[in-house]
Scaffold this active site. Structure first.
Site, PDB file in Angstrom:
ATOM      1  N   LYS A 183       2.911  -4.156   8.599  1.00 19.80           N
ATOM      2  CA  LYS A 183       4.084  -3.315   8.381  1.00 19.80           C
ATOM      3  C   LYS A 183       5.330  -4.167   8.580  1.00 19.80           C
ATOM      4  O   LYS A 183       5.459  -4.860   9.595  1.00 19.80           O
ATOM      5  CB  LYS A 183       4.073  -2.142   9.378  1.00 19.80           C
ATOM      6  CG  LYS A 183       5.173  -1.125   9.167  1.00 19.80           C
ATOM      7  CD  LYS A 183       4.966   0.077  10.092  1.00 19.80           C
ATOM      8  CE  LYS A 183       5.998   1.164   9.858  1.00 19.80           C
ATOM      9  NZ  LYS A 183       5.747   2.351  10.717  1.00 19.80           N
TER      10      LYS A 183
ATOM     11  N   MET B 157       0.835  -1.206   0.000  1.00 21.10           N
ATOM     12  CA  MET B 157       0.000   0.000   0.000  1.00 21.10           C
ATOM     13  C   MET B 157       0.867   1.252   0.000  1.00 21.10           C
ATOM     14  O   MET B 157       0.526   2.270  -0.596  1.00 21.10           O
ATOM     15  CB  MET B 157      -0.885   0.033   1.257  1.00 21.10           C
ATOM     16  CG  MET B 157      -1.868  -1.083   1.379  1.00 21.10           C
ATOM     17  SD  MET B 157      -2.637  -1.080   3.028  1.00 21.10           S
ATOM     18  CE  MET B 157      -3.429   0.527   3.032  1.00 21.10           C
TER      19      MET B 157
ATOM     20  N   VAL C 275       4.156  -1.289   3.857  1.00 20.73           N
ATOM     21  CA  VAL C 275       2.899  -1.741   4.446  1.00 20.73           C
ATOM     22  C   VAL C 275       2.084  -2.502   3.416  1.00 20.73           C
ATOM     23  O   VAL C 275       1.942  -2.060   2.270  1.00 20.73           O
ATOM     24  CB  VAL C 275       2.094  -0.524   4.973  1.00 20.73           C
ATOM     25  CG1 VAL C 275       0.748  -0.977   5.525  1.00 20.73           C
ATOM     26  CG2 VAL C 275       2.881   0.201   6.057  1.00 20.73           C
TER      27      VAL C 275
ATOM     28  N   SER D 125      11.120   4.829   3.946  1.00 14.40           N
ATOM     29  CA  SER D 125      12.562   4.589   4.021  1.00 14.40           C
ATOM     30  C   SER D 125      12.922   3.436   4.954  1.00 14.40           C
ATOM     31  O   SER D 125      13.951   2.799   4.778  1.00 14.40           O
ATOM     32  CB  SER D 125      13.272   5.863   4.480  1.00 14.40           C
ATOM     33  OG  SER D 125      12.707   6.331   5.685  1.00 14.40           O
ATOM     34  N   ILE D 126      12.062   3.159   5.943  1.00 13.01           N
ATOM     35  CA  ILE D 126      12.367   2.120   6.932  1.00 13.01           C
ATOM     36  C   ILE D 126      11.535   0.864   6.719  1.00 13.01           C
ATOM     37  O   ILE D 126      11.998  -0.249   6.953  1.00 13.01           O
ATOM     38  CB  ILE D 126      12.120   2.659   8.364  1.00 13.01           C
ATOM     39  CG1 ILE D 126      13.019   3.868   8.627  1.00 13.01           C
ATOM     40  CG2 ILE D 126      12.362   1.587   9.409  1.00 13.01           C
ATOM     41  CD1 ILE D 126      14.497   3.558   8.607  1.00 13.01           C
TER      42      ILE D 126
ATOM     43  N   ASP E 271       5.098  12.703  15.312  1.00 12.13           N
ATOM     44  CA  ASP E 271       5.326  12.589  13.872  1.00 12.13           C
ATOM     45  C   ASP E 271       3.997  12.814  13.151  1.00 12.13           C
ATOM     46  O   ASP E 271       3.611  12.043  12.276  1.00 12.13           O
ATOM     47  CB  ASP E 271       5.903  11.210  13.550  1.00 12.13           C
ATOM     48  CG  ASP E 271       6.554  11.159  12.170  1.00 12.13           C
ATOM     49  OD1 ASP E 271       6.879  12.239  11.631  1.00 12.13           O
ATOM     50  OD2 ASP E 271       6.740  10.058  11.635  1.00 12.13           O
TER      51      ASP E 271
ATOM     52  N   SER F 228       5.275   2.593   0.763  1.00 11.89           N
ATOM     53  CA  SER F 228       6.650   2.202   1.011  1.00 11.89           C
ATOM     54  C   SER F 228       7.433   3.417   1.475  1.00 11.89           C
ATOM     55  O   SER F 228       7.409   4.465   0.822  1.00 11.89           O
ATOM     56  CB  SER F 228       7.276   1.640  -0.272  1.00 11.89           C
ATOM     57  OG  SER F 228       8.620   1.281  -0.054  1.00 11.89           O
TER      58      SER F 228
END
Length: 529
Positions: free
Chosen positions: A153, A131, A139, A135-136, A288, A133
């Site tokens: 995830k 669904m 999903v 940097s870490i 965040d 993408s």
């Protein structure tokens, strides 16, 4: 490993040359030996066409070119507006969190390795196409055997060695910058990289994110303000997180929100209320909250509810920081700059030997132009930012939790005004802050504080609990018969509260300690009768 490190260094060098980042470095006031060394670099002898890009654009494009770890570093760097020039901070804030996904086969293999079972045995349906993408992690959508829709995830494979390698180069560049320039030292690049190192390694542990999400969900359980998806703990591992799939409208999709007749004014005000509730009531705030992590429920647009995801970064404040921050904000809007300066000194945010008159004058110089605007046009986030920049001249050490707070406030404030441009942040926040301050110094709250602090003294702690139970009884409830031991306990508790009042008079404000004295003296006199 050494070969990989050399290849990575050459890659970084090519990007530096392509975007002419060396020109940015040598534009600084460097020591003579650094300028001589720079003149000897081979590519600087070759003719180069000037790039039609600003310095911020060049830096952003270079970080994008260097890949996910550097992109993530740029995102974190963009939040340090207390350190960066505005043009660079604004450009870095544009870094996108979308990167190419890693192969579906690797994703499935990692999930199966972490769960110890085949994907088909755990999920009734699993979508291999991600669904989203980042940097870490990336999903995937899935459905449990029970029929519940979830998202899965999964951390990117082989990420830790790459992170360590890139961090080593970032630390090297940061140390070189500090040695090269006094201006670079002011930006404290080694400290910034250290903050990034902690943040990114924390984000590699999805159990930490799951725990954060569970706590935030519990804090707002049943609240009309905020909904946090449920974590499926039995399917969570350090590299895999499974949680409820949510459906909502992305908070920046203003057209769709308008189509469903969302109350935009209430939505904006609730964003502010959520922020202050997390910071002051819970001391546990989602740090965040960029638009990609915030959605709006479609259920009751006339009574809008936010949905928050991705709780990897959480901030908290100590009770002392909460207290001083609330008093600072109230003093600011009363233009009591003397109190603002004194609060900074009392809190230890600036050195104790700071001259309060000089600090007060500096704050007044910065803030008076801001207050020439209508209250609704005053930015809390910008106010804190200007304050931190001013305080840094007086050797203020910026605490990580305050940086997270400032970043979150800027996000919430910008979002609120995007939703409802006439949002008056102060009129929304002021009642909350003033009510919180009153509750902080109420006798009942002070008694609860005493109970908390008396955990190391079991007898005193039990007395505090007994007294709280008595005070909590309804007026119609029959009081338990007092005994000699009960009288003695309450007299001791009253005496302890009086002693606490004296200590509060020394360590806290003049508003707090009389309440201790009155509560303690009242208890003492009541039981004496």
């Amino acid at each position: 490993m050494k070969l990989l490190a050399v290849r990575r260094l050459l890659r970084i060098q090519r990007v530096v040359i392509r975007y002419q980042l060396d020109e940015l470095l040598f534009a600084l006031h460097l020591p003579l030996w650094m300028r001589v060394l720079g003149a000897l670099l081979p590519w600087r002898w070759l003719p180069r066409k000037p790039l039609a890009l600003t310095r911020g654009e060049r830096l952003r494009l270079a970080l994008e070119d260097l890949g996910p770890i550097f992109i993530k570093f740029g995102q974190l760097l963009s939040t340090r507006r207390d350190l960066l020039p505005p043009d660079i901070a604004d450009e870095l804030a544009r870094l996108q969190d979308q990167v190419p996904p890693f192969p579906a086969a690797e994703s499935v293999a990692r999930i199966e390795q972490q769960l110890g079972a085949k994907v088909g045995d755990v999920f009734a349906r699993f979508e291999t196409e991600p669904m989203a993408s980042a940097s870490i992690a990336q999903v995937h959508a899935a459905t449990l055997k029970s029929g519940e829709e979830v998202v899965v995830k999964v951390i990117r494979p082989n990420l830790r060695p790459t992170i360590r390698q890139d961090l080593a180069w970032l630390f090297l560049l940061a140390r070189l910058a500090e040695k090269a320039s006094a201006e670079a030292r002011r930006l404290r690049p080694v400290e910034v990289v250290s903050d990034y190192e902690k943040t990114i390694f924390d984000e590699l542990d999805l159990l930490r994110e799951a725990a954060n999400a569970s706590q935030l969900r519990r804090n707002f359980d049943g609240s009309p303000l905020l909904y946090v998806p449920q974590v499926h703990w039995d399917l969570c591992r350090p590299k895999v997180l499974v949680m409820e799939r949510i459906y909502g409208i992305q908070v920046t999709d203003l057209a769709t929100l308008a189509d469903q007749r969302t109350d935009m004014k209430l939505l904006a005000e609730r964003g502010v209320e959520i922020f202050f509730t997390q910071v002051f009531r819970d001391s546990f705030f989602h740090a965040d909250m960029h638009p990609g992590n915030i959605f709006v429920s479609t259920r009751t647009p006339w009574n809008p509810q936010y949905i928050a995801i991705d709780c990897g970064i959480i901030g908290s404040l100590t009770p002392e920081d909460q207290d001083y921050l609330a008093r600072n904000l109230i003093a600011f809007f009363k233009r009591d700059y003397r109190k603002v300066a004194q609060l900074h000194i009392d809190s230890g945010w600036v050195p104790a030997d700071t001259k309060v008159n000089d600090f007060e004058a500096a704050i007044r110089t910065v803030c008076e132009p801001i207050f020439e605007k209508p209250l609704k046009d005053i930015s809390f986030g910008q106010l804190l930012l200007r304050l931190f920049q001013t305080a840094r001249r007086f050797n203020m050490e910026i605490q990580p939790q305050l940086v997270l707070l400032q970043k979150t406030l800027l996000n919430i404030e910008g979002l609120g005004r995007q939703l409802y441009p006439d949002l008056d942040l102060w009129s929304t926040a002021q009642p909350f802050l003033e009510r919180w301050m009153r509750e902080r110094i109420s006798p009942l709250q002070l008694l609860r504080n005493l109970q908390s602090q008396a955990e190391q003294v079991p007898h005193l702690s039990q007395m505090a609990r007994d007294t709280l139970e008595r005070l909590s009884l309804p007026a119609s409830a029959p009081a338990a018969p007092a005994t000699a031991n009960g009288h003695r306990s309450l007299r001791l508790l009253g005496a302890a509260l009086i002693a606490g009042g004296v200590s509060q008079g020394i360590t806290l404000s003049l508003l707090a300690w009389p309440a201790w004295l009155m509560l303690g003296g009242g208890l003492y006199l009541i039981v004496r009768r």
